[in-house]
Design a protein around this motif. Sequence first.
Motif, PDB file in Angstrom:
ATOM      1  N   THR A   6       0.858  -1.178   0.000  1.00 55.21           N
ATOM      2  CA  THR A   6       0.000   0.000   0.000  1.00 55.21           C
ATOM      3  C   THR A   6       0.901   1.237   0.000  1.00 55.21           C
ATOM      4  O   THR A   6       2.113   1.118  -0.173  1.00 55.21           O
ATOM      5  CB  THR A   6      -0.929  -0.003   1.228  1.00 55.21           C
ATOM      6  N   ASP A 189     -14.513  -3.527 -11.603  1.00 51.25           N
ATOM      7  CA  ASP A 189     -14.100  -4.653 -12.436  1.00 51.25           C
ATOM      8  C   ASP A 189     -15.300  -5.548 -12.727  1.00 51.25           C
ATOM      9  O   ASP A 189     -15.709  -6.354 -11.886  1.00 51.25           O
ATOM     10  CB  ASP A 189     -13.005  -5.445 -11.710  1.00 51.25           C
ATOM     11  N   VAL A 216      -6.599  -6.140  -3.758  1.00 52.00           N
ATOM     12  CA  VAL A 216      -5.893  -5.484  -4.863  1.00 52.00           C
ATOM     13  C   VAL A 216      -6.718  -4.310  -5.392  1.00 52.00           C
ATOM     14  O   VAL A 216      -6.197  -3.202  -5.618  1.00 52.00           O
ATOM     15  CB  VAL A 216      -5.594  -6.482  -6.002  1.00 52.00           C
ATOM     16  N   ILE A 217      -8.020  -4.532  -5.593  1.00 47.30           N
ATOM     17  CA  ILE A 217      -8.886  -3.458  -6.108  1.00 47.30           C
ATOM     18  C   ILE A 217      -8.918  -2.291  -5.135  1.00 47.30           C
ATOM     19  O   ILE A 217      -8.718  -1.135  -5.521  1.00 47.30           O
ATOM     20  CB  ILE A 217     -10.309  -3.993  -6.362  1.00 47.30           C
ATOM     21  N   ASN A 219      -6.819  -1.479  -2.850  1.00 46.60           N
ATOM     22  CA  ASN A 219      -5.515  -0.838  -2.742  1.00 46.60           C
ATOM     23  C   ASN A 219      -5.218   0.063  -3.940  1.00 46.60           C
ATOM     24  O   ASN A 219      -4.638   1.141  -3.790  1.00 46.60           O
ATOM     25  CB  ASN A 219      -4.425  -1.894  -2.593  1.00 46.60           C
ATOM     26  N   LYS A 220      -5.612  -0.367  -5.134  1.00 48.43           N
ATOM     27  CA  LYS A 220      -5.406   0.485  -6.311  1.00 48.43           C
ATOM     28  C   LYS A 220      -6.122   1.820  -6.151  1.00 48.43           C
ATOM     29  O   LYS A 220      -5.587   2.879  -6.484  1.00 48.43           O
ATOM     30  CB  LYS A 220      -5.896  -0.232  -7.571  1.00 48.43           C
ATOM     31  N   THR A 223      -4.464   3.861  -3.040  1.00 46.31           N
ATOM     32  CA  THR A 223      -3.108   4.344  -3.328  1.00 46.31           C
ATOM     33  C   THR A 223      -3.136   5.567  -4.239  1.00 46.31           C
ATOM     34  O   THR A 223      -2.326   6.490  -4.088  1.00 46.31           O
ATOM     35  CB  THR A 223      -2.272   3.222  -3.971  1.00 46.31           C
ATOM     36  N   SER A 224      -4.092   5.598  -5.155  1.00 48.75           N
ATOM     37  CA  SER A 224      -4.162   6.734  -6.076  1.00 48.75           C
ATOM     38  C   SER A 224      -4.791   7.967  -5.429  1.00 48.75           C
ATOM     39  O   SER A 224      -4.632   9.082  -5.931  1.00 48.75           O
ATOM     40  CB  SER A 224      -4.960   6.346  -7.323  1.00 48.75           C
TER      41      SER A 224
END
Length: 356
Positions: A6, A189, A216-217, A219-220, A223-224
């Motif tokens: 992360t 997704d 994963v989703i 965190n993406k 993080t952005s």
Amino acid sequence: MDSISTKNAVVYFNSEVYIELNKYIETTQPSKIFVLVDTNTHDYCLPKFLEQVESGDIDIEVMEMPNGEENKSIDICTGVWEAMSEYNADRKSLLINLGGGVVTDLGGFVASTYMRGIAYINIPTTLLAMVDASVGGKTGVDLGALKNQVGVINEGEMVGVDTSFLDTLAPKEMVSGFAEMLKHGLIFDKDYWNTLTHLEALDISDLDQLIYDSVVIKNKVVTSDPTEQGLRKILNFGHTLGHAIESYFLENADKTPLLHGEAIAIGMLLESYLSTKICGLPKEELKIINEGILKTFTKVPITKNDQKVIIDLLQYDKKNSHGIVKFVLLEAIGQPKIDCIVSNELIEEAFDYYES
């Protein structure tokens, strides 16, 4: 499974959790380790957890709070702060939060504010906490029945997802966490959504991978946009109405309280309908969403009087700006749109649709 980095921490999975946790303890040498549990995780998760922890000469103190959303409060925080002070916690102490979303949210807030901030680690034990609550650094407590009104965004040192803890969960708790996984598919997704809504083609061994994919989703997205200035708002799909519904059912003595995921499932159904009216979500996709959610979640009766109070509660939503309620809606499955303004009349229409 590979770890997931992360912005300021790392999410570890299964056997790696204890390897990395013990390595962290050996490297940082905290002055004292505190483990926050609730009444459930104290009995069902703590013994296994303590067997895996290698603390050497460092003392471990266990602090127990009552379980349940109604205990995610400043009063409980005060009790935890006082206990830590009595046990001489200092700024080099470590707090490990072993529990579901209530424990990780409250424990993260306690750690972020005790002595202006000490290190903490989340070890989520529920599906909801594994895929959502423990990841991303959102900490906080409720203000009465109002969800997450007080808190800070502050990531812990690491997150440890040991999926064997799911064996301790009641089926209802598993279903609650599944709502957040469905949300990740709807906002990010479409293929993931399709997989989740066709679980009959999978078996239990696929669950670890699905949890991993959800992290994963999230965190993406996080993080952005760590501080929720834009994209991170999409994680609130289903939560504007869902949180109001959850708050209403929690504070109303005539209602049976809903688990978080149960309320969010209703919110996603309502906000999907609103999406058809405001964002052009195709009606065939609305049907797909309804069928996908109602495969798992049972509808809950919401009367006209209930609706009025729930709509009034929207004024407390954290995404509001200048007194305007703002929604996350869908243009299509996997294509969210933030900062949508919705009239009360349309919300009432969405409730009518849900009831029908």
